[in-house]
Scaffold this motif. Structure first.
Motif, PDB file in Angstrom:
ATOM      1  N   ALA A   1     -45.545 -60.812  33.338  1.00  0.00           N
ATOM      2  CA  ALA A   1     -44.292 -60.065  33.265  1.00  0.00           C
ATOM      3  C   ALA A   1     -44.336 -59.005  32.165  1.00  0.00           C
ATOM      4  N   LEU A   2     -45.168 -59.208  31.154  1.00  0.00           N
ATOM      5  CA  LEU A   2     -45.306 -58.223  30.071  1.00  0.00           C
ATOM      6  C   LEU A   2     -45.812 -56.878  30.579  1.00  0.00           C
ATOM      7  N   VAL A   3     -46.551 -56.907  31.685  1.00  0.00           N
ATOM      8  CA  VAL A   3     -47.069 -55.667  32.278  1.00  0.00           C
ATOM      9  C   VAL A   3     -46.351 -55.362  33.590  1.00  0.00           C
ATOM     10  N   ASP A   4     -45.134 -55.890  33.730  1.00  0.00           N
ATOM     11  CA  ASP A   4     -44.296 -55.669  34.922  1.00  0.00           C
ATOM     12  C   ASP A   4     -44.982 -56.080  36.218  1.00  0.00           C
ATOM     13  N   PHE A   5     -45.693 -57.169  36.177  1.00  0.00           N
ATOM     14  CA  PHE A   5     -46.330 -57.716  37.378  1.00  0.00           C
ATOM     15  C   PHE A   5     -45.670 -59.053  37.660  1.00  0.00           C
ATOM     16  N   ARG A   6     -44.941 -59.130  38.751  1.00  0.00           N
ATOM     17  CA  ARG A   6     -44.191 -60.344  39.095  1.00  0.00           C
ATOM     18  C   ARG A   6     -45.000 -61.207  40.058  1.00  0.00           C
ATOM     19  N   ILE A   7     -45.031 -62.488  39.750  1.00  0.00           N
ATOM     20  CA  ILE A   7     -45.727 -63.449  40.605  1.00  0.00           C
ATOM     21  C   ILE A   7     -45.012 -64.794  40.466  1.00  0.00           C
ATOM     22  N   SER A   8     -44.959 -65.549  41.545  1.00  0.00           N
ATOM     23  CA  SER A   8     -44.301 -66.860  41.488  1.00  0.00           C
ATOM     24  C   SER A   8     -45.316 -67.934  41.093  1.00  0.00           C
ATOM     25  N   LYS A   9     -44.793 -69.077  40.671  1.00  0.00           N
ATOM     26  CA  LYS A   9     -45.674 -70.187  40.302  1.00  0.00           C
ATOM     27  C   LYS A   9     -46.479 -70.679  41.501  1.00  0.00           C
ATOM     28  N   SER A  10     -45.878 -70.661  42.685  1.00  0.00           N
ATOM     29  CA  SER A  10     -46.597 -71.139  43.871  1.00  0.00           C
ATOM     30  C   SER A  10     -47.740 -70.189  44.235  1.00  0.00           C
ATOM     31  N   GLU A  11     -47.522 -68.894  44.089  1.00  0.00           N
ATOM     32  CA  GLU A  11     -48.608 -67.939  44.334  1.00  0.00           C
ATOM     33  C   GLU A  11     -49.721 -68.143  43.319  1.00  0.00           C
TER      34      GLU A  11
ATOM     35  N   GLU B   1     -61.636 -74.061  46.789  1.00  0.00           N
ATOM     36  CA  GLU B   1     -61.866 -73.079  47.850  1.00  0.00           C
ATOM     37  C   GLU B   1     -61.654 -73.645  49.250  1.00  0.00           C
ATOM     38  N   ASP B   2     -61.871 -74.936  49.431  1.00  0.00           N
ATOM     39  CA  ASP B   2     -61.726 -75.524  50.767  1.00  0.00           C
ATOM     40  C   ASP B   2     -60.282 -75.971  51.067  1.00  0.00           C
ATOM     41  N   HIS B   3     -59.384 -75.803  50.118  1.00  0.00           N
ATOM     42  CA  HIS B   3     -57.980 -76.169  50.335  1.00  0.00           C
ATOM     43  C   HIS B   3     -57.327 -75.148  51.272  1.00  0.00           C
ATOM     44  N   PRO B   4     -56.459 -75.602  52.179  1.00  0.00           N
ATOM     45  CA  PRO B   4     -55.830 -74.667  53.141  1.00  0.00           C
ATOM     46  C   PRO B   4     -54.933 -73.608  52.490  1.00  0.00           C
ATOM     47  N   LYS B   5     -54.368 -73.909  51.322  1.00  0.00           N
ATOM     48  CA  LYS B   5     -53.475 -72.961  50.647  1.00  0.00           C
ATOM     49  C   LYS B   5     -54.198 -72.118  49.579  1.00  0.00           C
ATOM     50  N   TYR B   6     -55.522 -72.234  49.512  1.00  0.00           N
ATOM     51  CA  TYR B   6     -56.314 -71.453  48.551  1.00  0.00           C
ATOM     52  C   TYR B   6     -56.164 -69.958  48.836  1.00  0.00           C
ATOM     53  N   MET B   7     -56.090 -69.170  47.768  1.00  0.00           N
ATOM     54  CA  MET B   7     -56.000 -67.725  47.918  1.00  0.00           C
ATOM     55  C   MET B   7     -56.946 -67.077  46.916  1.00  0.00           C
ATOM     56  N   GLU B   8     -57.652 -66.037  47.351  1.00  0.00           N
ATOM     57  CA  GLU B   8     -58.545 -65.327  46.440  1.00  0.00           C
ATOM     58  C   GLU B   8     -57.737 -64.514  45.455  1.00  0.00           C
ATOM     59  N   CYS B   9     -58.172 -64.524  44.215  1.00  0.00           N
ATOM     60  CA  CYS B   9     -57.525 -63.735  43.172  1.00  0.00           C
ATOM     61  C   CYS B   9     -58.118 -62.329  43.226  1.00  0.00           C
ATOM     62  N   GLY B  10     -57.291 -61.374  43.498  1.00  0.00           N
ATOM     63  CA  GLY B  10     -57.767 -59.999  43.590  1.00  0.00           C
ATOM     64  C   GLY B  10     -57.988 -59.373  42.229  1.00  0.00           C
ATOM     65  N   ASP B  11     -58.656 -58.237  42.243  1.00  0.00           N
ATOM     66  CA  ASP B  11     -58.928 -57.516  41.001  1.00  0.00           C
ATOM     67  C   ASP B  11     -57.638 -57.110  40.297  1.00  0.00           C
ATOM     68  N   GLN B  12     -56.633 -56.719  41.068  1.00  0.00           N
ATOM     69  CA  GLN B  12     -55.373 -56.258  40.492  1.00  0.00           C
ATOM     70  C   GLN B  12     -54.682 -57.377  39.702  1.00  0.00           C
ATOM     71  N   VAL B  13     -54.686 -58.574  40.228  1.00  0.00           N
ATOM     72  CA  VAL B  13     -54.039 -59.701  39.542  1.00  0.00           C
ATOM     73  C   VAL B  13     -54.766 -60.013  38.242  1.00  0.00           C
ATOM     74  N   LEU B  14     -56.082 -60.102  38.310  1.00  0.00           N
ATOM     75  CA  LEU B  14     -56.862 -60.419  37.110  1.00  0.00           C
ATOM     76  C   LEU B  14     -56.743 -59.306  36.076  1.00  0.00           C
ATOM     77  N   ARG B  15     -56.781 -58.051  36.514  1.00  0.00           N
ATOM     78  CA  ARG B  15     -56.647 -56.915  35.599  1.00  0.00           C
ATOM     79  C   ARG B  15     -55.296 -56.952  34.891  1.00  0.00           C
ATOM     80  N   ASN B  16     -54.234 -57.185  35.652  1.00  0.00           N
ATOM     81  CA  ASN B  16     -52.902 -57.249  35.046  1.00  0.00           C
ATOM     82  C   ASN B  16     -52.771 -58.434  34.101  1.00  0.00           C
TER      83      ASN B  16
END
Length: 88
Positions: free
Chosen positions: A26-36, A44-59
């Motif tokens: 939130a300090l860099v105005d990037f909003r994300i929920s706890k579930s995301e 990685e084999d979990h059905p709800k797994y999601m890849e962390c993109g460059d934008q999320v890690l950069r922010n």
């Protein structure tokens, strides 16, 4: 090493909870929920797994800098500091 691995290792090394990470983003105005956020930390084999993109890690990294160092001073403030040091 994937972005998810880097994110997980930073989370453990800095002893951050999900709430802390949401606040840091939130300090860099990037909003994300706890579930995301939780989807990045699943196996990685979990059905709800999601890849962390460059934008999320950069922010996250930019927010972490602000969290640890504080906000960057404005140019006016840095000029005043330089003048003050040169007068001493």
């Amino acid at each position: 090493m994937t972005n998810n691995d880097i994110f997980k290792k930073l989370r453990v090394a800095l002893k951050l909870r999900d709430d802390d990470i949401v606040k840091i983003l939130a300090l860099v105005d990037f909003r994300i929920s706890k579930s995301e956020l939780g989807a990045f930390f699943r196996k990685e084999d979990h059905p709800k797994y999601m890849e962390c993109g460059d934008q999320v890690l950069r922010n996250f990294l930019n927010g972490l800098v602000i969290h640890l160092r504080g906000p960057m001073p404005k140019k006016e403030d840095t000029n005043k500091l330089k003048q003050k040091k040169s007068n001493e």
